[in-house]
Design a protein around this motif. Structure first.
Motif, PDB file in Angstrom:
ATOM      1  N   GLY A 197       2.015 -10.145 -26.201  1.00 44.35           N
ATOM      2  CA  GLY A 197       1.907 -11.474 -26.789  1.00 44.35           C
ATOM      3  C   GLY A 197       1.497 -12.512 -25.767  1.00 44.35           C
ATOM      4  N   GLN A 198       1.032 -13.631 -26.240  1.00 43.08           N
ATOM      5  CA  GLN A 198       0.613 -14.740 -25.389  1.00 43.08           C
ATOM      6  C   GLN A 198       1.625 -15.878 -25.410  1.00 43.08           C
ATOM      7  OE1 GLN A 198      -2.009 -13.279 -23.480  1.00 43.08           O
ATOM      8  NE2 GLN A 198      -2.782 -15.379 -23.594  1.00 43.08           N
ATOM      9  N   LYS A 199       2.598 -15.788 -26.277  1.00 48.04           N
ATOM     10  CA  LYS A 199       3.530 -16.888 -26.476  1.00 48.04           C
ATOM     11  C   LYS A 199       4.675 -16.810 -25.487  1.00 48.04           C
ATOM     12  CE  LYS A 199       6.147 -19.179 -30.137  1.00 48.04           C
ATOM     13  NZ  LYS A 199       6.550 -19.112 -31.570  1.00 48.04           N
ATOM     14  N   THR A 213      12.663   0.023 -24.611  1.00 48.82           N
ATOM     15  CA  THR A 213      11.371   0.419 -25.156  1.00 48.82           C
ATOM     16  C   THR A 213      10.426  -0.761 -25.044  1.00 48.82           C
ATOM     17  OG1 THR A 213      11.940  -0.274 -27.400  1.00 48.82           O
ATOM     18  CG2 THR A 213      12.495   1.999 -26.776  1.00 48.82           C
ATOM     19  N   GLU A 214       9.192  -0.589 -25.514  1.00 51.13           N
ATOM     20  CA  GLU A 214       8.232  -1.681 -25.467  1.00 51.13           C
ATOM     21  C   GLU A 214       8.578  -2.799 -26.441  1.00 51.13           C
ATOM     22  OE1 GLU A 214       4.317  -0.252 -26.033  1.00 51.13           O
ATOM     23  OE2 GLU A 214       4.310   0.976 -24.215  1.00 51.13           O
ATOM     24  N   SER A 215       9.351  -2.505 -27.455  1.00 53.36           N
ATOM     25  CA  SER A 215       9.702  -3.522 -28.457  1.00 53.36           C
ATOM     26  C   SER A 215      11.083  -4.118 -28.257  1.00 53.36           C
ATOM     27  CB  SER A 215       9.615  -2.931 -29.859  1.00 53.36           C
ATOM     28  OG  SER A 215      10.520  -1.840 -29.986  1.00 53.36           O
ATOM     29  N   SER A 216      11.923  -3.433 -27.497  1.00 48.74           N
ATOM     30  CA  SER A 216      13.286  -3.924 -27.307  1.00 48.74           C
ATOM     31  C   SER A 216      13.789  -3.492 -25.940  1.00 48.74           C
ATOM     32  CB  SER A 216      14.204  -3.390 -28.407  1.00 48.74           C
ATOM     33  OG  SER A 216      15.555  -3.726 -28.144  1.00 48.74           O
ATOM     34  N   SER A 227       9.894  -8.859 -31.318  1.00 45.95           N
ATOM     35  CA  SER A 227       9.371  -9.259 -32.622  1.00 45.95           C
ATOM     36  C   SER A 227       9.217 -10.769 -32.679  1.00 45.95           C
ATOM     37  CB  SER A 227      10.313  -8.778 -33.727  1.00 45.95           C
ATOM     38  OG  SER A 227      11.587  -9.361 -33.566  1.00 45.95           O
ATOM     39  N   GLU A 228       8.030 -11.236 -33.095  1.00 46.50           N
ATOM     40  CA  GLU A 228       7.756 -12.659 -33.181  1.00 46.50           C
ATOM     41  C   GLU A 228       7.783 -13.091 -34.646  1.00 46.50           C
ATOM     42  OE1 GLU A 228       4.398 -14.113 -31.181  1.00 46.50           O
ATOM     43  OE2 GLU A 228       4.723 -12.947 -29.351  1.00 46.50           O
ATOM     44  N   GLY A 229       8.757 -13.838 -35.003  1.00 44.62           N
ATOM     45  CA  GLY A 229       8.838 -14.336 -36.361  1.00 44.62           C
ATOM     46  C   GLY A 229       8.063 -15.640 -36.518  1.00 44.62           C
ATOM     47  N   GLY A 230       8.132 -16.202 -37.661  1.00 44.73           N
ATOM     48  CA  GLY A 230       7.458 -17.471 -37.901  1.00 44.73           C
ATOM     49  C   GLY A 230       8.278 -18.637 -37.348  1.00 44.73           C
ATOM     50  N   LEU A 231       8.141 -19.734 -38.039  1.00 47.18           N
ATOM     51  CA  LEU A 231       8.856 -20.930 -37.578  1.00 47.18           C
ATOM     52  C   LEU A 231      10.354 -20.734 -37.680  1.00 47.18           C
ATOM     53  CD1 LEU A 231       8.664 -23.865 -36.610  1.00 47.18           C
ATOM     54  CD2 LEU A 231       8.607 -24.579 -39.016  1.00 47.18           C
ATOM     55  N   PHE A 232      10.748 -20.004 -38.724  1.00 45.34           N
ATOM     56  CA  PHE A 232      12.177 -19.769 -38.922  1.00 45.34           C
ATOM     57  C   PHE A 232      12.558 -18.307 -38.643  1.00 45.34           C
ATOM     58  CE2 PHE A 232      10.850 -23.216 -41.759  1.00 45.34           C
ATOM     59  CZ  PHE A 232      11.685 -24.233 -41.328  1.00 45.34           C
ATOM     60  N   GLY A 233      11.727 -17.645 -37.868  1.00 45.72           N
ATOM     61  CA  GLY A 233      12.002 -16.240 -37.548  1.00 45.72           C
ATOM     62  C   GLY A 233      13.114 -16.102 -36.528  1.00 45.72           C
ATOM     63  N   PRO A 234      13.584 -14.863 -36.268  1.00 46.68           N
ATOM     64  CA  PRO A 234      14.678 -14.633 -35.313  1.00 46.68           C
ATOM     65  C   PRO A 234      14.234 -14.945 -33.888  1.00 46.68           C
ATOM     66  CG  PRO A 234      13.723 -12.561 -36.002  1.00 46.68           C
ATOM     67  CD  PRO A 234      13.077 -13.619 -36.836  1.00 46.68           C
TER      68      PRO A 234
END
Length: 973
Positions: A128-130, A153-156, A177-184
């Motif tokens: 990710g870039q964020k 792992t690569e995701s966690s 994991s990248e959620g939206g504005l109200f994501g985790p």
């Protein structure tokens, strides 16, 4: 941007290699020459990365071939070293004055933590870039992170440990994991676990490492400025989600074990060495105020993870004073200290500095040094430059260090693929063991070296160590090649002499009985060793001579058995009159040649047991080769001797089914001499056909005649079909036996009559028994009363023959009546034949114009033809072609001859005068044309080709001629 991985510039740095024990020419030893033709590359090779940062480098981390560096206060540069030409810039988006304090990258290279001086922590995922701030972490100045190598792992990240400047240890977990504005949020949880203290209270957690051991055990090592703590506990099965809370809960009431040192740098750093990615670490190095604490990591120990600890003091000029170390990395055999102006590499085995690499002032002071465990590369940086160290063949000269430390096993392990170095280690180990009076170990090592054989042998001889010398000789013998036969012969002879001398010195000494037994067992182990079998077999003659010269008959027999020289063993037992032991050896090894050789000796002493062994051997023995032994044994003529010979011969004939004439002849001779009652039974069992008996008939006849066995002679005469001799001899024994012989020639009535006349003459003239003579007359239908009358004397009255004469007359009368009936039947048959011939002359057949040949299907009347009574009609030439293949060869030749003569004969004349002249000429010169045609007709037209025997005989003939099969087959395609 320029490439990150271009070649480094040699002129930009200077380094001093201080690697002891690495000369350019190897140590020659015992025949090895190891001259290096090229200069060997150093272990640590520095490479400056061709990269000029746009801003100063504040922090750099590398893991799993992923490099991340912070530039200035707001730029993050990420580079996948596998794609070095595709760098990635990420803006942190900070508007305040916060600076990057430290960065942490997990072992997978996926999760990057950026700790800011403002007690904030940022998270960036590789995919990710964020840049995402971690809200739960705010307010904590992170000093160290203990990654979860087992669950990451690569995701966690899985549960991880976080150490802060306030001495607190937190447990956290991050998700990519990248959620939206109200994501985790990426930080799933962040909870405190423990606080580390020193004398003055909480101390910064400088380093954190978490590992999983066998059987579900967990280990955590945490360091402060002066202390190294160990947290050890068991993790329940399936409880990975609980993280490390259970492990730290065990130390809620008491502090964990720790190591403490008085001096302090104000910080410390812990480095692990892991041989392979995701494997358990093997060693650690802790950089602190008093030096470097180095040791091994043993996950199997219950109380402490650390073992073989040792503190290496800092090299001269390095320490808490003017030039403190800034960072440490650990390789397999070295730890590298980063100072402001140089890098120093120290050997972990000796503590010596092997590398002192100075950096040019124009690059500025060095800031930090890290290691990529996945590739083994070391990375160092200043604010304006990045350097990479390659580690090449680090273990190349470790064997020398272990050798100087007398740790020979490790030295051999690290030079196993270098024969010259291994030979040096073995020679040094052998010398060391010899000085320590460990002679057997010394001998084993000397045997593996290329040292001069004579020197080593003399060395043990001077020390009076015969046992060690024998060990040395045995191992040298085992290492010889098949072509080195001379050396093998010498070594086996020397070893045998050493053992025999030792046994001779110990034998008879009651105080050395146990030592004698041990030496004897070692000697026998040497003689029976599979490794030495080839050489012992090649030197067996010289070894037997040595055994004989020492008078050691026990081992002579033992060695002969091992070498399978059973002939020598059996001969030894026979010489010492141990015949049963000799037979036991023969029976155990079942060698037919040994039986043939020693049977003449053994049969004189143990005949019954030897015959039992012969019978047990069965068909493996050739009975013909045992006959000489039996003949010599049975010449004495005793009943026991003959009975044993008969027993084996009967086994060969009745059980093995031997058909050799010599065996049967010898059995006949034994029967004739020792068991006459069995002789006739054997002859009768053999049969009466001269082609099916297996003994020599003439020999049997002579043998039976010599011993007076007349009934046996009669039987042999019968087999020879000498019936007259059989009857003559049988009349001397028994008239009934003679009668049996007289009836044998069933097909020769004249001979049978002659034999019965002999019996009748004998009965009348020798026994003068008229009733018996009349009984003979009744037994043989060939004899008539008139044949027997001449044998009777004149005084015999006709009353004795009245009944016989009447019977004879009745027989004659009956015979005359039979002849008359046969004559009448013959006359009637002749009359019927004459009547049939008359009827045949008048038979005829009708041929219609539309009738066709049965073979070619063309009109029949176009050419000469044959008409058969069955109704089949053939052209003459068609019939000839159909009949010819079925005729025998001689008839085919006759057919060709008739055709040739018929073609050469003159055609029939039209006038009567000329016809008579032609007949007269044919009569004068040969058969006439009519006669030739009659002969041809008799040969070709004797029967219908479709209805006669010719068709029956051709039932097994294929429809298609095999020679024309392919042609016919192709015609149908």
């Amino acid at each position: 941007m320029a490439s990150i991985l271009d070649e480094y510039e040699d002129s930009l740095s200077r380094s001093t290699v201080l690697q002891p024990g690495c000369p350019s020419v190897g140590i020659p030893h015992s025949g090895y020459v190891n001259a290096q033709l090229e200069k060997e590359a150093p272990i640590f090779t520095k490479q400056r990365i061709d990269f000029t940062p746009s801003e100063r480098i504040t922090s750099l981390v590398v893991s799993c071939n992923q490099l991340c560096m912070s530039l200035g206060k707001d730029t993050l540069l990420r580079i996948d070293l596998g794609k070095a030409n595709e760098p990635n810039h990420v803006e942190l988006g900070r508007k305040d004055d916060a600076k990057v304090h430290k960065m942490f990258l997990d072992p997978t290279g996926s999760h990057l933590l950026i700790a800011l001086s403002s007690t904030e922590v940022l998270y960036v995922n590789r995919n990710g870039q964020k840049v995402r701030p971690l809200a739960r972490w705010k307010g904590q100045l992170v000093e160290s992170v203990g990654w979860n190598k087992a669950l990451g792992t690569e995701s966690s990240t899985g549960p991880i440990l976080v150490g802060t400047a306030q001495g607190q240890i937190f447990e956290a977990e991050l998700s990519a994991s990248e959620g939206g504005l109200f994501g985790p949020a990426p930080d799933l949880y962040f909870r405190p676990l423990y606080v580390l203290n020193e004398e003055g209270g909480p101390a910064p957690v400088c380093s954190l490492e978490a590992e999983r051991g066998p059987e579900g055990r967990g280990f955590v090592i945490a360091t402060t400025r002066q202390r190294l703590f160990q947290f050890i506990g068991r993790v329940a099965e399936g409880a990975e989600a609980q993280g490390f809370s259970g492990l730290f809960a065990a130390y809620a009431d008491h502090p964990p074990p720790f190591r403490e040192f008085p001096s302090s740098l104000g910080y410390s750093e812990l480095a692990f060495y892991t041989p392979k990615l995701r494997s358990a670490p093997r060693a650690f190095a802790w950089m602190m105020g008093d030096g470097v604490l180095y040791g091994s990591l043993d996950c199997g120990r219950p109380d402490s993870l650390l073992s073989e600890e040792r503190v290496w003091e800092y090299p001269e000029g390095v320490g808490p004073g003017a030039s403190p170390p800034l960072a440490i990395v650990l390789t397999q055999f070295h730890f590298l200290l980063l100072l402001a102006d140089r890098v120093e590499a120290v050997c972990t085995l000796t503590g010596q500095v092997v590398l002192r690499d100075h950096f040019l002032e124009k690059f500025g002071p060095l800031k930090h040094m890290v290691k990529d465990s996945s590739t083994g590369h070391l990375w160092a940086h200043t604010e304006r430059a990045v350097f990479r160290y390659h580690v090449q063949r680090e273990a190349r000269d470790v064997w020398r260090t272990y050798l100087d430390m007398n740790r020979f096993d490790l030295a051999k392990e690290y030079c196993r693929e270098r024969p010259d170095c291994l030979d040096t280690v073995l020679a040094r180990e052998a010398d060391f063991c010899f000085r320590q009076r460990r002679y057997l170990e010394s001998a084993r090592c000397y045997a593996l070296t290329q040292s001069y054989f004579e020197e080593i042998a003399l060395k043990f001889l001077e020390a009076r160590q015969e046992e060690a010398l024998a060990e040395f000789l045995q191992r040298k013998l085992a290492s010889l090649k098949p072509a080195e036969r001379t050396q093998a012969t010498l070594l086996t002879a020397w070893l045998t002499e050493l053992y025999l001398s030792r046994l001779g010195a110990l034998q008879g000494d009651p105080d050395a009985l146990n030592l004698y037994r041990e030496t004897r067992e070692r000697f026998r182990s040497f003689l029976s060793s599979p490794r030495h079998k080839e050489w012992l077999f090649a030197s067996r003659a010289s070894i037997h001579e040595l055994l004989a010269s020492h008078g050691d008959t026990e081992h002579m027999v033992y060695f002969a058995v091992i070498m399978q020289d059973y002939e020598r063993v059996v001969a030894y037992h026979c010489q010492h009159e141990a015949y049963e032991e000799a037979l036991a050896v023969l029976a155990r090894h079942r060698d037919p040649q040994l039986f043939y050789k020693f049977s003449p000796i053994l049969i004189r002493h143990i005949p019954r047991q030897l015959v039992d062994a012969w019978i047990e051997m069965g068909s493996r023995l050739d009975a013909r080769q045992l006959i000489p032994a039996l003949v010599n044994y049975s010449q004495g003529g005793e009943a026991q001797q003959v009975s044993q010979a008969i027993r084996y011969m009967e086994f060969c004939v009745n059980v093995l089914g031997e058909t050799e004439q010599a065996i049967h002849n010898y059995l006949l001779s034994l029967y004739a001499r020792g068991q006459p009652a069995s002789l006739l039974a054997y002859l009768e069992q053999a049969g009466a056909s001269p082609h099916r008996v297996h003994y020599d008939l003439k020999y049997a006849l002579r043998l039976c005649a010599e011993h007076g066995h007349h009934r046996a002679c009669v039987h042999v005469y019968k087999v020879l079909e000498l019936y007259e001799e059989a009857v003559d001899l049988a009349l001397q024994v028994d008239v009934d036996l003679a009668k049996q012989c007289a009836d044998l020639p069933e097909e020769d009535e004249e001979l049978r009559k002659k034999l019965w006349l002999k019996i009748a003459r004998h009965v009348v003239q020798e026994e003068e028994d008229v009733q018996t003579a009349m009984a003979c007359l009744a037994s043989c239908p060939l004899l008539k009363i008139e044949d027997v009358l001449p044998f009777f004397p004149d005084f015999v009255t006709i009353d004795h023959f009245k009944e016989a004469i009447c019977s004879s007359l009745k027989a004659y009368n009956h015979h005359i009546q039979e002849l008359q009936r046969e004559m009448e039947e013959a006359t009637a048959s002749a009359q019927r034949i004459r009547r049939d011939l008359q009827e045949l002359r008048g038979r005829y057949g009708t041929v219609e114009p539309q009738d066709k040949c049965a073979t070619c299907d063309f009109p029949l009347l176009n050419r000469p033809f044959y008409l058969f009574l069955c109704g089949h009609m053939f052209h003459a030439d068609c019939l000839l072609q159909a009949v010819r293949p079925g005729l025998p060869a001689y008839k085919q030749a006759r057919l060709e001859e008739l055709q040739r003569k018929l073609g050469a004969a003159p055609p029939p004349a039209k006038g009567s005068a000329r016809a008579k002249e032609a007949e007269g000429g044919a009569a004068a010169g040969g058969p006439s044309r009519e006669q030739l045609k009659a002969d041809l007709d008799e040969l070709v037209a004797a029967e219908c080709v479709y209805c006669g025997e010719l068709m029956i005989r051709s039932i097994d003939r294929p429809f298609i001629d095999p020679q024309r099969y392919e042609e016919e087959h192709l015609s149908w395609l």
